[in-house]
Write an enzyme that holds these catalytic residues in place. Structure first.
Site, mmCIF file in Angstrom:
data_model
loop_
_atom_site.group_PDB
_atom_site.id
_atom_site.type_symbol
_atom_site.label_atom_id
_atom_site.label_comp_id
_atom_site.label_asym_id
_atom_site.label_seq_id
_atom_site.Cartn_x
_atom_site.Cartn_y
_atom_site.Cartn_z
ATOM 1 N N THR A 65 93.906 91.047 54.066
ATOM 2 C CA THR A 65 93.971 91.594 55.518
ATOM 3 C C THR A 65 92.582 91.564 56.055
ATOM 4 O O THR A 65 91.529 92.312 54.933
ATOM 5 C CB THR A 65 94.754 91.946 56.190
ATOM 6 N N CYS A 66 91.742 91.728 56.749
ATOM 7 C CA CYS A 66 90.577 92.103 57.377
ATOM 8 C C CYS A 66 90.074 93.206 57.500
ATOM 9 O O CYS A 66 89.074 94.091 56.660
ATOM 10 C CB CYS A 66 90.437 91.884 58.922
ATOM 11 N N ARG B 160 91.839 95.719 54.564
ATOM 12 C CA ARG B 160 92.686 96.475 54.102
ATOM 13 C C ARG B 160 92.685 95.130 52.870
ATOM 14 O O ARG B 160 93.221 93.914 53.055
ATOM 15 C CB ARG B 160 93.868 96.325 54.057
ATOM 16 N N SER C 256 97.530 101.091 61.054
ATOM 17 C CA SER C 256 96.387 100.359 61.226
ATOM 18 C C SER C 256 95.342 100.928 63.074
ATOM 19 O O SER C 256 96.003 102.035 63.004
ATOM 20 C CB SER C 256 97.423 98.886 63.001
ATOM 21 N N GLN D 251 100.440 92.276 64.456
ATOM 22 C CA GLN D 251 99.548 91.169 63.397
ATOM 23 C C GLN D 251 99.984 92.212 61.533
ATOM 24 O O GLN D 251 100.208 90.663 61.447
ATOM 25 C CB GLN D 251 98.516 91.477 63.280
ATOM 26 N N GLN E 203 101.316 90.014 58.970
ATOM 27 C CA GLN E 203 101.126 89.653 57.155
ATOM 28 C C GLN E 203 102.286 90.280 55.908
ATOM 29 O O GLN E 203 101.861 89.762 55.088
ATOM 30 C CB GLN E 203 99.867 90.139 57.131
ATOM 31 N N GLY F 178 81.822 85.649 82.508
ATOM 32 C CA GLY F 178 81.257 86.663 80.842
ATOM 33 C C GLY F 178 82.041 86.426 79.575
ATOM 34 O O GLY F 178 83.399 86.383 80.030
ATOM 35 N N LYS G 83 82.644 89.875 73.960
ATOM 36 C CA LYS G 83 82.982 89.993 73.405
ATOM 37 C C LYS G 83 84.238 90.753 74.052
ATOM 38 O O LYS G 83 85.066 90.438 73.740
ATOM 39 C CB LYS G 83 82.585 90.987 72.089
ATOM 40 N N GLY H 88 84.787 89.931 77.432
ATOM 41 C CA GLY H 88 85.468 88.745 77.875
ATOM 42 C C GLY H 88 86.503 88.104 77.165
ATOM 43 O O GLY H 88 86.829 87.176 77.268
#
Length: 613
Positions: free
Chosen positions: A137-138, A140, A197, A204, A208, A279, A282, A284
């Protein structure tokens, strides 16, 4: 061919005793050896030994028989050698996570989901790896394997990771973490429950973990142990979330902003309230995602440029996002019930005079316009609080919500450990129950051979004019008798935690059946596995005469020396802190390499393995 260890023992004794019968012999170990548990530790401190005419070893200093030496040797042959070959494979996790590894390295190691089956196949082609799974994953990159040898398995997987990613093995070793068996089980359970996490309890990761099982279905290397581990992890993740509701409560500023706004609105207006976001940076973008997750399907976004809004719109399908330029900000605010501000402006965008001129909101949203300001510096002036038609909440108000939710999640995380410990015991019981699977298979095969032999006798006596219907009836009858007779023994060979039968009782039943029906294998299960792995990787069918001769020589030498491995350790092994039984494992492995490998494999593998000895 593999020579039984029972052959090596007497041969070794004859060598020792034969030499001792002529002269006094000094047996001395250069260094201390490490013995298996429950075995007698023996040391030789320059003791001079000699034998009598009856071939009984005696100590020169005391001249009394020393039967302990022979008994220890017998114990070594009968238990220590078998201890390796009957040892169960280990579950190992080799991981690099956001807690231990920089993103620059993780992105090189990342494996796309489409490549997971290929990665599993490559991992299982390694000599000491039976089963494998990849969780990438992003945050791990973790590889779970069932290894025939912990040390060798970790080394092979690390080298594979280095080869596929281009990251040096030394860098991997610096950042990786290694967990074995119960620790590995507890880790994947914590991961699935969201306890490992960045955002405690996030959901999430559970999705996964489910995807690992989905992708692994049908892949050869995604075997019973790894599949069972991940399926049990999914159960743990669901149980922690359902029983403790650990995912409730916002723990980030953006999610807290959305949660606070919905708390202040009447529940009946959650789906109809008009949302405006100033706005599209990030923060927003995160607010938009959290609103979408809460069921909001339409919102207006005011931003300097339309590019960012278009990118967000393309990412979030099914959500109507309307772009307005910054010049239309007050006009858009007049049509909004809830206004989120998230810009880098150093001056307030909304002051009292701006809001006072806005038309009032409907009673369905409480007749109060909400301003949720998550900007620093603030985009909404505090003077707006003086208006009865508006309410303003800033970052400080949100921090209180986040802090309270974090404390609540930490408390629930401690409670989750109780669930994880309970589920870990159940998984261990299930895995222990697999110990009896080989006996179950052998017992069924034994009964099936007898059934078929007796069925053939019966049909031959009935003549050649037996109809297919009669043959099928006889076959069904014999199967039914065998199944009913085996039902009781099979039930007593199962120990999965679902009944009161303990593992000890089950193993006693297994050994009893092995003795009664002579089911003991000539070679152990693990020995078969190692041999199967070598045969599986065999690439050359033909073997040269020189190579064959070398194999036989190595086999005979190592089989003879095999029982000595716990009595004498080379200095290099002691310096590397290698246990005596680890050396014994290596001897067994070299024997199989010498017997079954192809010529190129034998040359490389044997040189690498003999270095340990």
């Amino acid at each position: 061919m593999a020579v039984p260890s029972a052959f090596a023992g007497p041969k070794l004794e004859n060598i020792f005793l034969g030499n001792a019968s002529h002269n006094g012999v000094v047996f001395c170990k250069p260094r201390k050896a490490v013995f298996p548990r429950n075995s007698t530790s023996l040391r030789c401190e320059q003791q001079q030994l000699q034998t009598t005419n009856d071939n009984v070893i005696v100590d020169n200093s005391t001249k009394t028989p020393s039967s302990s030496s022979l008994s220890a040797l017998q114990q070594l042959k009968s238990s220590a050698a078998d201890r390796y070959t009957k040892e169960r494979s280990s579950i190992v996790v080799i991981g690099l996570s956001i807690h231990t590894t920089p993103v620059e390295m993780r992105e090189k190691l990342a494996i796309p989901e489409a490549e997971w089956p290929r990665a599993i196949s490559e991992l299982c082609s390694l000599n000491h790896i039976e089963e494998a799974a990849v969780l990438s994953t992003c945050n791990r990159m973790e590889i779970y394997v069932v290894a025939l040898s912990q040390h060798r398995g970790v080394k092979e997987v690390t080298e594979w990771m280095s080869k596929t990613s281009g990251v040096p093995a030394s860098d991997l070793c610096e950042h990786r973490f290694l967990l074995y068996n119960n620790d590995a089980t507890q880790h994947i359970f914590e991961v699935s429950a969201g306890l490992d996490s960045l955002v405690l309890g996030e959901g999430q990761i559970l999705a996964q973990v489910k995807q690992v099982v989905k992708v692994g279905q049908g892949v050869v290397g995604f075997g019973r142990n790894i599949s069972g581990l991940f399926k049990h992890a999914i159960t743990v993740g669901k149980r922690v979330r359902s029983e403790l509701n650990i995912a409730s409560g916002a723990v980030s500023v953006s999610s807290a902003a959305v949660e606070l706004a919905l708390m202040k609105l009447p529940k009946t207006s959650h789906s109809t309230a008009r949302m405006l976001l100033i706005g599209a940076g990030k923060m927003g973008k995160l607010v938009i995602k959290h609103l979408a997750a809460k069921g909001c399907t339409k919102m207006v976004v005011v931003n300097r440029s339309e590019e960012r809004v278009t990118a967000i719109r393309e990412e979030l399908h099914g959500i109507e996002i309307i772009y307005k330029p910054l010049t239309d900000m007050l006009a858009a605010a007049a049509e909004a019930d809830v206004i989120f501000t998230s810009t880098a402006s150093e001056t307030p965008l909304f002051l009292k005079e701006h809001v006072a001129d806005l038309p009032p909101v409907g009673s369905d949203v409480g007749s109060v316009r909400l301003f949720v300001d998550i900007s620093v510096p603030r985009n909404v002036g505090s003077c707006i609080k003086e208006l009865e038609t508006a309410r303003v909440y800033n970052v400080d108000d949100l921090k209180e919500v986040v802090s309270a939710n974090k404390e609540d999640r930490l408390r629930k995380a401690k409670e989750a450990q109780t669930i994880i410990a309970e589920e870990s015991k159940q998984f261990a019981a299930w895995r222990d129950s697999l110990e009896t699977v080989p006996t179950i298979k052998k017992l069924r095969a034994y009964a099936e051979r007898i059934r078929l032999a007796e069925l053939d006798k019966c049909l031959s006596r009935m003549g050649d004019d037996v109809t297919k219907k009669t043959k099928k009836a006889a076959d069904d009858l014999s199967r039914g008798i065998v199944n009913k007779l085996l039902h009781g023994p099979m039930q007593h060979l199962r120990c999965d935690g679902s009944d009161s039968r303990t593992l000890t009782e089950t193993l006693e039943n297994m050994h009893a059946l092995n003795r009664m029906f002579s089911l003991e294998a000539e070679i152990s299960v693990l020995e078969q596995k190692v041999r199967a792995k070598v045969e599986q990787n065999q690439k050359c069918a033909s073997q040269g005469a020189v190579s064959t001769t070398l194999s036989l020589v190595v086999v005979n030498i190592l089989v003879i020396l095999k029982p000595c491995c716990l009595y004498w350790l080379p200095p290099c092994c002691q310096e590397d802190n290698i246990r005596g039984d680890d050396v014994l494992k290596q001897v067994n492995h070299i024997i199989f390499i010498a017997n079954a490998s192809s010529v190129p494999e034998r040359q490389s593998l044997m040189v690498a393995n003999i270095r340990l000895l």
